[in-house]
Motif scaffolding. Structure first.
Motif, PDB file in Angstrom:
ATOM      1  N   LEU A   1       0.848  -1.192   0.000  1.00 35.94           N
ATOM      2  CA  LEU A   1       0.000   0.000   0.000  1.00 35.94           C
ATOM      3  C   LEU A   1       0.883   1.241   0.000  1.00 35.94           C
ATOM      4  CD1 LEU A   1      -2.800   1.228   0.057  1.00 35.94           C
ATOM      5  CD2 LEU A   1      -2.737   1.106   2.562  1.00 35.94           C
TER       6      LEU A   1
ATOM      7  N   SER B   1      -7.962   3.230  -1.324  1.00 39.13           N
ATOM      8  CA  SER B   1      -7.687   2.471  -0.108  1.00 39.13           C
ATOM      9  C   SER B   1      -8.673   2.747   1.022  1.00 39.13           C
ATOM     10  CB  SER B   1      -6.258   2.748   0.367  1.00 39.13           C
ATOM     11  OG  SER B   1      -6.100   4.130   0.631  1.00 39.13           O
TER      12      SER B   1
ATOM     13  N   VAL C   1      -6.191   1.486   5.026  1.00 31.66           N
ATOM     14  CA  VAL C   1      -4.913   1.934   5.573  1.00 31.66           C
ATOM     15  C   VAL C   1      -4.710   1.396   6.981  1.00 31.66           C
ATOM     16  CG1 VAL C   1      -3.558   3.931   6.281  1.00 31.66           C
ATOM     17  CG2 VAL C   1      -4.826   3.998   4.132  1.00 31.66           C
TER      18      VAL C   1
ATOM     19  N   VAL D   1      -4.263  -2.430   6.994  1.00 32.14           N
ATOM     20  CA  VAL D   1      -2.948  -2.854   6.534  1.00 32.14           C
ATOM     21  C   VAL D   1      -1.895  -2.608   7.606  1.00 32.14           C
ATOM     22  CG1 VAL D   1      -1.123  -2.363   4.868  1.00 32.14           C
ATOM     23  CG2 VAL D   1      -3.483  -2.600   4.089  1.00 32.14           C
ATOM     24  N   LEU D   2      -1.981  -1.468   8.273  1.00 31.23           N
ATOM     25  CA  LEU D   2      -1.014  -1.151   9.321  1.00 31.23           C
ATOM     26  C   LEU D   2      -1.052  -2.184  10.455  1.00 31.23           C
ATOM     27  CD1 LEU D   2      -1.279   2.732   9.616  1.00 31.23           C
ATOM     28  CD2 LEU D   2       0.750   1.413   8.967  1.00 31.23           C
TER      29      LEU D   2
ATOM     30  N   VAL E   1       2.663   2.912   6.153  1.00 33.72           N
ATOM     31  CA  VAL E   1       2.482   2.456   4.778  1.00 33.72           C
ATOM     32  C   VAL E   1       3.522   3.132   3.890  1.00 33.72           C
ATOM     33  CG1 VAL E   1       0.035   1.946   5.079  1.00 33.72           C
ATOM     34  CG2 VAL E   1       0.741   4.242   4.362  1.00 33.72           C
TER      35      VAL E   1
ATOM     36  N   ASP F   1       7.045  -3.552   0.480  1.00 37.41           N
ATOM     37  CA  ASP F   1       5.711  -3.478   1.071  1.00 37.41           C
ATOM     38  C   ASP F   1       5.704  -3.437   2.590  1.00 37.41           C
ATOM     39  OD1 ASP F   1       6.506  -6.025   1.716  1.00 37.41           O
ATOM     40  OD2 ASP F   1       4.924  -7.066   0.612  1.00 37.41           O
TER      41      ASP F   1
END
Length: 254
Positions: A192, A202, A206, A209-210, A218, A247
């Motif tokens: 991301l 996104s 966010v 994903v974190l 990110v 990534d």
């Protein structure tokens, strides 16, 4: 970065990751020829490389159009006389288009085909027309952009994931076929990255994903740009046929 001075690199795609890469290439003394579906995006990318100390020229490009791809390569030769590298970063990521890229049951065939034309066939076309000139220059480097979507098993973004996986195979084919003639070909797989398009697509992802990845943030375009520039430079002359995930450790494939 060393190993970039006076190299001529063709960009298929601008904005975001391309802009982050242009900073490093310009600082290394490279020249870029940038094509994008929105010419203003290509012009901004060229200005970035010039501000950093390099040179460049911009053009409008629909990467799915073979004649436009050929014209971009011809422009590079006419302007700078050679091509040392190719960076494929274009993708069909407009939010309205992404919303239509669903799953095998629901997707419209026109959406499927358009994504294949842009995301996969376009990369083949740029390679088709750039490789002969890279060979004439004594070899060089091609960098293709895939995505962590290839590994994540997403419930949507069907053709995006499928075409990005196909680019991985294209990368290895080029590396195997032209390696002895001095062409290296690698792929980078972004996680991301907070480009403008990434932010639009996104949203709530966010924070999710974190939570899942080891890194505390990110990505930024410069995170990708430093890796792409390294792969385009002479510093990476013994790296080929690889896909490198940039990534934050989101996809470690362990």
């Amino acid at each position: 970065m060393e190993g970039l001075n006076d190299k001529v690199i063709v960009f298929a795609g601008a904005g975001g990751i391309a802009d982050g890469t242009a900073k490093f290439l310009g600082a290394g003394g490279a020249k870029i020829v940038v094509g994008d579906i929105v010419k203003e995006n290509a012009e901004r990318c060229v200005q970035i490389v010039k501000d950093a100390g390099g040179d460049g020229i911009a053009a409008a490009l629909d990467i799915a159009d073979e004649e436009q791809v050929k014209n971009l390569i011809d422009l590079a030769i006419a302007k700078f006389g050679k091509i040392n590298g190719l960076f494929n970063v274009a993708a069909n990521i407009h939010p309205q288009e992404v919303a239509k890229d669903t799953n095998p049951v629901d997707i419209d065939l026109d959406v499927w085909q358009r994504n294949i034309d842009i995301n996969l066939t376009g990369y083949m076309l740029t390679s088709k027309y750039a490789i002969p000139h890279i060979l004439k220059a004594g070899g060089g480097s091609i960098v293709n952009t895939i995505s962590d979507a290839v590994y994540a098993g997403m419930p949507d973004k069907l053709t995006y994931s499928v075409t990005k996986a196909g680019i991985g195979a294209l990368t290895r084919n080029i590396a195997a076929r032209f390696g002895k003639q001095g062409i290296r070909c690698n792929a980078v797989s972004p996680g991301l990255v907070l480009t403008e398009a990434g932010l639009q697509n996104s949203g709530h992802l966010v924070e999710m994903v974190l939570q899942m990845m080891p890194a505390p943030r990110v990505g930024k375009p410069e995170d990708m740009g430093s890796m792409v520039s390294f792969l385009l430079s002479d510093l990476s002359e013994w790296i080929t046929g690889q896909t490198i995930c940039v990534d934050g450790g989101a996809v470690m494939r362990t």
